[in-house]
Scaffold this motif. Structure first.
Motif, PDB file in Angstrom:
ATOM      1  N   ILE A 226      45.784   6.198 -12.123  1.00  0.00           N
ATOM      2  CA  ILE A 226      45.423   7.472 -12.871  1.00  0.00           C
ATOM      3  C   ILE A 226      45.912   8.512 -13.351  1.00  0.00           C
ATOM      4  CG2 ILE A 226      43.339   8.740 -13.135  1.00  0.00           C
ATOM      5  CD1 ILE A 226      42.380   5.488 -13.420  1.00  0.00           C
ATOM      6  N   VAL A 227      46.529   8.906 -14.480  1.00  0.00           N
ATOM      7  CA  VAL A 227      46.902   9.749 -15.269  1.00  0.00           C
ATOM      8  C   VAL A 227      45.646  10.803 -15.838  1.00  0.00           C
ATOM      9  CG1 VAL A 227      48.316  11.033 -17.051  1.00  0.00           C
ATOM     10  CG2 VAL A 227      48.860   9.005 -15.347  1.00  0.00           C
ATOM     11  N   PHE A 228      45.997  11.991 -15.188  1.00  0.00           N
ATOM     12  CA  PHE A 228      44.265  12.964 -16.274  1.00  0.00           C
ATOM     13  C   PHE A 228      45.612  13.701 -17.314  1.00  0.00           C
ATOM     14  CE2 PHE A 228      41.951  14.429 -12.001  1.00  0.00           C
ATOM     15  CZ  PHE A 228      41.490  13.116 -12.089  1.00  0.00           C
ATOM     16  N   VAL A 229      45.306  13.367 -17.946  1.00  0.00           N
ATOM     17  CA  VAL A 229      45.997  14.302 -19.541  1.00  0.00           C
ATOM     18  C   VAL A 229      45.002  15.495 -20.288  1.00  0.00           C
ATOM     19  CG1 VAL A 229      47.849  12.847 -19.789  1.00  0.00           C
ATOM     20  CG2 VAL A 229      45.736  12.430 -21.266  1.00  0.00           C
ATOM     21  N   GLY A 230      45.341  16.202 -21.221  1.00  0.00           N
ATOM     22  CA  GLY A 230      44.865  17.178 -21.345  1.00  0.00           C
ATOM     23  C   GLY A 230      45.346  18.199 -21.738  1.00  0.00           C
ATOM     24  N   PRO A 231      44.857  18.964 -22.640  1.00  0.00           N
ATOM     25  CA  PRO A 231      45.831  20.492 -22.974  1.00  0.00           C
ATOM     26  C   PRO A 231      45.965  20.987 -22.708  1.00  0.00           C
ATOM     27  CG  PRO A 231      43.693  20.018 -24.512  1.00  0.00           C
ATOM     28  CD  PRO A 231      43.684  19.224 -23.223  1.00  0.00           C
ATOM     29  N   SER A 232      46.673  22.476 -22.124  1.00  0.00           N
ATOM     30  CA  SER A 232      46.960  23.196 -20.915  1.00  0.00           C
ATOM     31  C   SER A 232      44.852  23.694 -21.267  1.00  0.00           C
ATOM     32  CB  SER A 232      48.499  24.212 -21.157  1.00  0.00           C
ATOM     33  OG  SER A 232      48.165  24.491 -22.667  1.00  0.00           O
ATOM     34  N   GLY A 233      45.118  24.007 -19.752  1.00  0.00           N
ATOM     35  CA  GLY A 233      43.979  25.015 -19.459  1.00  0.00           C
ATOM     36  C   GLY A 233      42.440  24.326 -19.330  1.00  0.00           C
ATOM     37  N   CYS A 234      42.779  23.216 -19.991  1.00  0.00           N
ATOM     38  CA  CYS A 234      41.889  21.992 -19.935  1.00  0.00           C
ATOM     39  C   CYS A 234      40.969  21.947 -18.125  1.00  0.00           C
ATOM     40  CB  CYS A 234      41.594  21.363 -20.274  1.00  0.00           C
ATOM     41  SG  CYS A 234      43.133  19.162 -19.463  1.00  0.00           S
ATOM     42  N   GLY A 235      41.642  22.207 -17.909  1.00  0.00           N
ATOM     43  CA  GLY A 235      41.047  21.876 -16.090  1.00  0.00           C
ATOM     44  C   GLY A 235      41.818  20.901 -15.040  1.00  0.00           C
ATOM     45  N   LYS A 236      42.747  19.909 -16.356  1.00  0.00           N
ATOM     46  CA  LYS A 236      43.795  18.281 -14.835  1.00  0.00           C
ATOM     47  C   LYS A 236      43.987  19.233 -14.360  1.00  0.00           C
ATOM     48  CE  LYS A 236      47.334  19.191 -18.063  1.00  0.00           C
ATOM     49  NZ  LYS A 236      47.129  19.785 -18.271  1.00  0.00           N
ATOM     50  N   SER A 237      44.559  20.081 -13.557  1.00  0.00           N
ATOM     51  CA  SER A 237      45.053  20.623 -12.251  1.00  0.00           C
ATOM     52  C   SER A 237      43.855  21.342 -11.475  1.00  0.00           C
ATOM     53  CB  SER A 237      46.276  20.938 -12.488  1.00  0.00           C
ATOM     54  OG  SER A 237      47.427  21.385 -13.415  1.00  0.00           O
ATOM     55  N   THR A 238      43.246  21.892 -11.916  1.00  0.00           N
ATOM     56  CA  THR A 238      42.025  21.872 -11.177  1.00  0.00           C
ATOM     57  C   THR A 238      41.203  20.862 -10.625  1.00  0.00           C
ATOM     58  OG1 THR A 238      41.798  23.682 -12.292  1.00  0.00           O
ATOM     59  CG2 THR A 238      39.885  23.267 -11.159  1.00  0.00           C
ATOM     60  N   LEU A 239      40.771  20.216 -10.942  1.00  0.00           N
ATOM     61  CA  LEU A 239      40.837  18.688 -10.907  1.00  0.00           C
ATOM     62  C   LEU A 239      41.539  18.184  -9.643  1.00  0.00           C
ATOM     63  CD1 LEU A 239      37.668  16.951 -11.179  1.00  0.00           C
ATOM     64  CD2 LEU A 239      39.058  15.824 -12.958  1.00  0.00           C
ATOM     65  N   LEU A 240      42.577  17.753  -9.562  1.00  0.00           N
ATOM     66  CA  LEU A 240      42.931  17.155  -8.671  1.00  0.00           C
ATOM     67  C   LEU A 240      43.206  18.005  -7.815  1.00  0.00           C
ATOM     68  CD1 LEU A 240      45.590  15.307  -8.940  1.00  0.00           C
ATOM     69  CD2 LEU A 240      46.795  16.467  -9.059  1.00  0.00           C
ATOM     70  N   ARG A 241      43.494  19.286  -8.248  1.00  0.00           N
ATOM     71  CA  ARG A 241      43.022  20.336  -6.417  1.00  0.00           C
ATOM     72  C   ARG A 241      42.189  20.472  -6.042  1.00  0.00           C
ATOM     73  NH1 ARG A 241      47.431  24.267  -5.539  1.00  0.00           N
ATOM     74  NH2 ARG A 241      45.454  25.646  -5.645  1.00  0.00           N
TER      75      ARG A 241
END
Lengths: 363, 333
Positions: free
Chosen positions: A33-48
């Protein structure tokens, strides 16, 4: 082997700063599964949050049917590869990979076997005695991946693993990750990136995140061919999809739209009688536009021309306050600079959005 | 003239003198000696740039030469002669006399204790302080409080701690904190702490530890903050507990800084003088080398033995100094 289930997951910092809300997602074993989105969309937060490095403020996260909201990261059966590699600088490659196993109390022989197995897959055997600082960027990234492999986790988490590499190495490492996934069909991987090429090439499904939530989930081609919203349409694909404002003038199996610039667009998206007169945006990808002498969808003067050999990019003179229309024509069209050009598109590739949502997906 | 005015005047003369020296000497170099005009303009510019660093370093070189380099050689010379015999060369006699004095060996032994305990304790407390204060909301206040003793002179600190160890007769209320605690915990007699051999050395060391912990903490706290957060997160995911993260991930990453802090404090310890001088003056077996040297030089007026002991201190300091400088340089790279 692991299924993940996110139900109504949300994240708030402090009392009022909401980063994510209502995230619902089912991930099954073997998916990438790849999370993409503009910066600041929370994708890294979701992963963390999946990793356990960030607290889940609402909703539940289940791994293999067990709610793990309050389970510490090490016991969730996950392994994470960081953007900056996060190798322990004072330990050799061997010790970096052995660290987690030693803490878990594995015997020296088990550790040794696991490390050599991983090192063989990743071609790290000659470097086991080196310190991270004596390795190149690509090698460091492989060590970081090796550190995850030896733990034999249920879920691999990648946080923009390629963004610190140069362009050539990025392509090579991307292919290595794809091969790695191939060789471990039972492992689940979640991968965060802002690079849509990585997303399109690696993902079994892409999750586009925007505006604190999920904009669309689907296979790469689903997202490309049938975007749910203007945002997804413009985010996936490069250059971004053109949008032309217009009004529906013909309904039925095919929809006819009269555009602001006098052109007529025909789309395979069906519509019903009540849609007559509806204000819509017509979306056409630059690569789906073609020069024409007949009925046209758009007519404009070429402002800038970029000849890339394989394709030619035409940037038209923009209308007041709008992005310029871009067309990507195959081959070389060097003579078009400054000329007026008429463009048309195949009805199968014309998207229609009302209120920035695609007409394809309405009930 | 009023002493305060004198002080201000001295500062003014010093500061403006320095500025004047650099400005005027530079001007003379550029305009008079190697003027940047005429037929030799290129050669003159090159020569001026060659001379300029030396010109600017000259005052420092002269001052350091006069106050540091010259005394070293003079002390070395003094340690080989007997002043009372009209400056006759006596070879190693002064050293021989010093080595036969039990007080010298006591000083050396105490210095060794100081060396083992103070840098270790200061660095350890500093490390713990740095780690703990980084984690709490009022950490910066705590940090300032721990760092504050650094601003107190060694003599001042000695006086403060002398009050902590103060003894009053048993019937009077104790003003010394240590005795007050000791009696409250069931001690019968107030102790004269600074006269109890061995133990009193530790009481003196306490003062220096109290001062140096702040220094260690500030430097180590900066180093701890320099550790990439991801390595800590990776360790969390790898299953490491807080102690494993601290000792296996954090401490090894700041090892070079720890060594620099450790050796810097070691240098301070080797030169320790003021604290001992102000609190016990080397009595009751608390003598240290620097105080021993002071005793010999300025009390016994024995220039030979005094200089010999100074040479011993220098001999001990030099290797650590070299190592320290080398480490600090590597740290910077």
């Amino acid at each position: 082997m692991a299924d993940l289930k996110l139900s109504e997951v949300g994240k708030t910092y402090g009392a009022s700063v909401e980063v994510l809300r209502h995230i619902n997602l089912d991930i099954s074993t073997g998916e990438l599964i790849v999370f993409v989105g503009p910066s600041g969309c929370g994708k890294s937060t979701l992963l963390r949050m999946i990793a356990g490095l960030e607290k889940i403020t609402s909703g539940t996260l289940e791994i293999d049917g067990i709610t793990v909201n309050d389970v510490p990261p090490a016991q969730r059966g996950i392994a994470m590869v960081f953007q900056s590699y996060a190798l322990y600088p004072h330990m050799t490659v061997y010790d970096n990979m052995a660290f987690a196993l030693r803490i878990a109390g594995k015997t020296a022989r088990e550790i040794d076997e696991a490390i050599h197995r991983a090192a063989k897959i990743l071609q790290l055997e000659p470097f086991l005695d080196r310190l991270p600082k004596a390795l190149s960027g690509g090698q460091r990234q492989r060590v970081a991946i090796g550190r995850s492999i030896v733990r034999d986790p249920k879920v691999y988490l990648f946080d923009e693993p390629l963004s610190n590499l140069d362009a050539a190495l990025r392509v090579a490492t991307r292919i290595e990750i794809a091969q790695l996934k191939e060789s471990m069909p039972n492992s689940t991987m979640i991968y965060v990136t802002h690079d849509q090429v990585e997303a399109m090439t690696l993902a079994s499904r892409i999750v586009v995140l925007a505006d604190k939530g999920i904009a669309q989930v689907g296979t790469p081609l689903e997202l490309y061919e049938r975007p749910r919203s203007e945002f997804v349409g413009q985010f996936i694909g490069s250059p971004a999809m053109n949008l032309f404002p217009g009004e529906i003038v013909g309904t039925g199996e095919r929809t006819e739209i009269r555009l602001a610039g006098r052109g007529i667009a025909v789309s395979d998206v069906p519509s019903n009688g009540s849609d007559m007169g509806l204000k819509v945006n017509v979306g056409v990808r630059p690569e789906d536009l073609a020069a024409t002498d007949g009925d046209y969808l758009y007519e404009g003067q070429v402002n800038i021309l970029e000849a890339l050999g394989e394709v030619t990019l035409l940037y038209f003179v923009p209308e007041e306050g709008r992005d310029p229309v871009i067309a990507k024509l195959p081959g070389i069209h060097d003579g078009l600079r400054g000329k007026s050009v008429r463009l048309s598109a195949d009805p199968a590739k014309v998207h229609v959005f009302h209120d920035s949502r695609s007409l394809l997906y309405r009930q | 003239m009023h002493p305060a005015l004198q002080g201000i005047l001295t500062i003014a003369v010093g500061v403006f003198g320095c500025v004047g020296y650099f400005y005027l000497s530079n001007l003379v170099l550029d305009k008079v000696i190697f003027p940047a005009r005429g037929p030799n303009i290129g050669r003159n510019l090159n020569r001026a740039n060659l001379v300029r660093p030396w010109l600017f370093l000259l005052p420092a070189i002269l001052a350091l030469g006069l106050y540091l380099a010259y005394p070293v050689f003079e002390t070395l010379r003094l340690s080989f002669i007997d002043r009372d015999a009209g400056g006759a060369f006596v070879g190693l006699e002064n050293y021989g006399q010093m080595f036969s004095e039990p007080k010298f060996w006591e000083a050396l032994r105490n210095n060794l204790f100081w060396l083992l305990i103070v840098p270790a304790a200061s660095t350890a407390f500093g490390l713990v302080g740095a780690q703990l204060t980084d984690r709490i909301a009022w950490g910066n206040i705590a940090k300032s409080l721990i760092f504050m003793p650094m601003a107190i002179s060694f003599v001042g600190a000695g006086v403060i701690w002398k009050l902590v160890y103060e003894t009053r007769p048993v019937e009077i209320e104790q003003i010394g904190v240590l005795n007050a605690i000791y009696l409250a915990l069931g001690g019968t007699e107030p102790q004269v702490w600074l006269t109890i051999p061995i133990l009193n050395s530790f009481f003196l060391m306490m003062v220096l530890i109290w001062i140096q912990t702040g220094f260690a903490m500030v430097i180590l706290s900066a180093a701890l903050r320099g550790i990439p957060e991801e390595t800590v997160e990776a360790a969390i995911i790898d299953g490491a507990g807080p102690f494993q993260i601290f000792f296996k991930i954090k401490v090894p990453q700041i090892m070079t800084t720890i060594v620099v802090v450790w050796t810097t404090i070691t240098l301070v310890v080797l030169k320790v003088f003021d604290i001992v001088f102000a609190m016990t003056n080397g009595q009751w077996e608390t003598q240290v080398l620097a105080n021993y040297m002071f005793d010999k030089l300025f009390r016994a007026n024995d220039w030979g033995v005094g200089s010999a002991s100074a040479m011993i201190i220098m001999l001990l300091v030099t290797p650590i100094l070299v190592w320290n400088v080398r480490n600090a340089r590597r740290e910077m790279r």
